[in-house]
Structures are given as structure tokens and as C-alpha cells.
Scaffold this motif. Sequence first.
Motif, short mmCIF file in Angstrom:
data_model
loop_
_atom_site.label_atom_id
_atom_site.label_comp_id
_atom_site.label_asym_id
_atom_site.label_seq_id
_atom_site.Cartn_x
_atom_site.Cartn_y
_atom_site.Cartn_z
N THR A 1 -4.30 -5.58 16.20
CA THR A 1 -4.95 -5.48 14.74
C THR A 1 -4.57 -6.90 13.97
O THR A 1 -3.50 -7.34 14.17
CB THR A 1 -4.19 -4.39 13.98
OG1 THR A 1 -4.47 -3.09 14.62
CG2 THR A 1 -4.83 -4.16 12.86
N TRP A 2 -5.70 -7.14 13.20
CA TRP A 2 -5.47 -8.20 12.39
C TRP A 2 -5.22 -7.75 11.03
O TRP A 2 -6.26 -6.86 10.59
CB TRP A 2 -6.76 -9.20 12.49
CG TRP A 2 -6.87 -10.23 13.50
CD1 TRP A 2 -7.53 -9.95 14.89
CD2 TRP A 2 -6.13 -11.46 13.78
NE1 TRP A 2 -7.48 -10.98 15.56
CE2 TRP A 2 -6.61 -11.88 15.01
CE3 TRP A 2 -5.39 -12.08 12.94
CZ2 TRP A 2 -5.86 -13.16 15.29
CZ3 TRP A 2 -5.03 -13.22 13.22
CH2 TRP A 2 -5.31 -13.85 14.73
N PHE A 3 -4.34 -8.12 10.42
CA PHE A 3 -3.99 -7.92 9.07
C PHE A 3 -4.09 -9.10 8.17
O PHE A 3 -4.07 -10.17 8.44
CB PHE A 3 -2.46 -7.45 8.77
CG PHE A 3 -2.21 -5.69 9.77
CD1 PHE A 3 -1.84 -5.84 10.95
CD2 PHE A 3 -2.34 -4.49 9.01
CE1 PHE A 3 -1.80 -4.78 11.63
CE2 PHE A 3 -2.00 -3.51 9.55
CZ PHE A 3 -1.77 -3.67 11.16
N ARG A 4 -4.42 -8.64 6.83
CA ARG A 4 -4.15 -9.87 5.86
C ARG A 4 -3.45 -9.39 4.44
O ARG A 4 -3.48 -7.96 4.19
CB ARG A 4 -5.45 -10.23 5.39
CG ARG A 4 -6.63 -9.35 4.74
CD ARG A 4 -7.79 -10.08 4.41
NE ARG A 4 -8.68 -9.22 3.83
CZ ARG A 4 -10.06 -9.69 3.40
NH1 ARG A 4 -10.71 -10.74 3.90
NH2 ARG A 4 -10.94 -8.98 2.85
N GLN A 5 -2.65 -10.09 3.93
CA GLN A 5 -2.19 -9.70 2.65
C GLN A 5 -2.39 -10.80 1.73
O GLN A 5 -2.02 -12.19 1.77
CB GLN A 5 -0.72 -9.80 2.90
CG GLN A 5 0.08 -9.23 1.49
CD GLN A 5 1.62 -8.72 1.89
OE1 GLN A 5 2.01 -8.98 3.00
NE2 GLN A 5 2.03 -7.91 1.06
N ALA A 6 -3.21 -10.58 0.62
CA ALA A 6 -3.54 -11.45 -0.48
C ALA A 6 -2.47 -11.53 -1.36
O ALA A 6 -1.70 -10.72 -1.74
CB ALA A 6 -4.99 -11.05 -1.12
N PRO A 7 -2.39 -12.68 -2.16
CA PRO A 7 -1.38 -12.71 -3.24
C PRO A 7 -1.39 -11.48 -4.32
O PRO A 7 -2.66 -10.90 -4.77
CB PRO A 7 -1.77 -13.92 -4.10
CG PRO A 7 -2.51 -14.63 -3.01
CD PRO A 7 -3.09 -13.60 -2.30
N GLY A 8 -0.37 -10.74 -4.49
CA GLY A 8 -0.22 -9.46 -5.25
C GLY A 8 -0.90 -8.27 -4.89
O GLY A 8 -0.86 -7.16 -5.46
N LYS A 9 -1.14 -8.21 -3.67
CA LYS A 9 -1.79 -7.15 -2.98
C LYS A 9 -1.01 -6.40 -1.62
O LYS A 9 -0.40 -7.41 -0.94
CB LYS A 9 -3.40 -7.19 -2.54
CG LYS A 9 -4.01 -7.99 -3.62
CD LYS A 9 -5.49 -7.78 -3.22
CE LYS A 9 -6.64 -8.05 -4.37
NZ LYS A 9 -8.07 -8.09 -4.18
N GLU A 10 -1.29 -5.36 -1.07
CA GLU A 10 -0.52 -5.09 -0.16
C GLU A 10 -1.15 -5.42 1.28
O GLU A 10 -2.44 -5.73 1.11
CB GLU A 10 -0.76 -3.36 -0.17
CG GLU A 10 0.17 -2.56 -1.27
CD GLU A 10 0.06 -1.22 -0.96
OE1 GLU A 10 0.87 -0.59 -1.97
OE2 GLU A 10 -0.51 -0.59 -0.27
N ARG A 11 -0.60 -5.23 2.08
CA ARG A 11 -1.27 -5.67 3.40
C ARG A 11 -2.34 -4.85 3.87
O ARG A 11 -2.03 -3.70 3.93
CB ARG A 11 -0.14 -5.76 4.51
CG ARG A 11 -0.58 -6.49 5.77
CD ARG A 11 0.88 -6.67 6.92
NE ARG A 11 1.71 -7.60 6.18
CZ ARG A 11 2.82 -7.88 6.82
NH1 ARG A 11 2.90 -7.33 8.29
NH2 ARG A 11 3.59 -8.72 6.51
N GLU A 12 -3.33 -5.13 4.40
CA GLU A 12 -4.25 -4.37 4.76
C GLU A 12 -4.67 -4.66 6.03
O GLU A 12 -4.86 -6.10 6.54
CB GLU A 12 -5.56 -4.27 3.86
CG GLU A 12 -6.18 -5.72 3.84
CD GLU A 12 -7.51 -5.78 2.96
OE1 GLU A 12 -8.26 -4.66 2.92
OE2 GLU A 12 -8.05 -6.77 2.67
N GLY A 13 -5.30 -3.60 7.16
CA GLY A 13 -5.65 -3.98 8.40
C GLY A 13 -7.07 -4.21 8.36
O GLY A 13 -7.91 -3.51 7.45
#
Length: 128
Positions: A35-47
Amino acid sequence: QLQLVQSGGGLVQPGGSLTLSCAASGDTLNTYMITWFRQAPGKEREGISCMSSSGGITNYADSVKGRFTISRDDIKNTVDLKMNSLTPEDTAVYYCAALESSYRRKLCQLLNTDMDFWGKGTLVTVSS
């Protein structure tokens, strides 16, 4: 023990493309759900994208569907995330992660964050 080494992040202009790579050592990726996840500033990590260990099932979050493509190279033992039509909203730290699934060959769940192994993350910044 699986180890994941990420590469390919950086600064890209809006509308541009970037490919992230996740290289594995210590085991073969074709026994893991990736899985590739990402986490933007101030946001939760999302798949945002996953691939089953069989390689035959992929899923994408609505936010990236049609723009991102996950792929696996079993010879190189790598998984790539090709990202097109990038927007500033794609700015985030991106992580690849692996969940052992040699007996669950069709498993591909974006909401599953309980992964066995994680890359260290790579920053993608989309800005003009």
C-alpha cells in the motif's frame, strides 16, 4: 526481515508527473500486499493505492483514481507509484508499506493501516 527503501520524491510543478519507487530487500514483494500511503501537513495518513500479493488486484482512493498507477516489478523487487496530473493538494509525505499476505493473495485494502513493514517516507511537493 523485509526492508523498504523509497526514492523518487521531490518538487514538481502543478500538472506534472512523478514516479515514486519502493525497493525491497530481505524478502520478495510478491508475498505482500503493498500500500502507498500519504500524509499531508495537518492531516491524517491515508491509503491511496494498494496492490494484492497476487498482483492481480489494485485499488485507488477517489482522490487519485485515474491519475496514479501502482505497479510491481518482480525481477527488480520494486513497487512504483506513477503520479500524473499532480496538484498542490497532492503535496504530502508518501510512504510505501507491506503486509504479509502469502495466504491472502487477493487482499488489497486501503483502510488497513496495520502494516508489517514501512518505508521511511519521501516528500512530494507540488508547487509552481
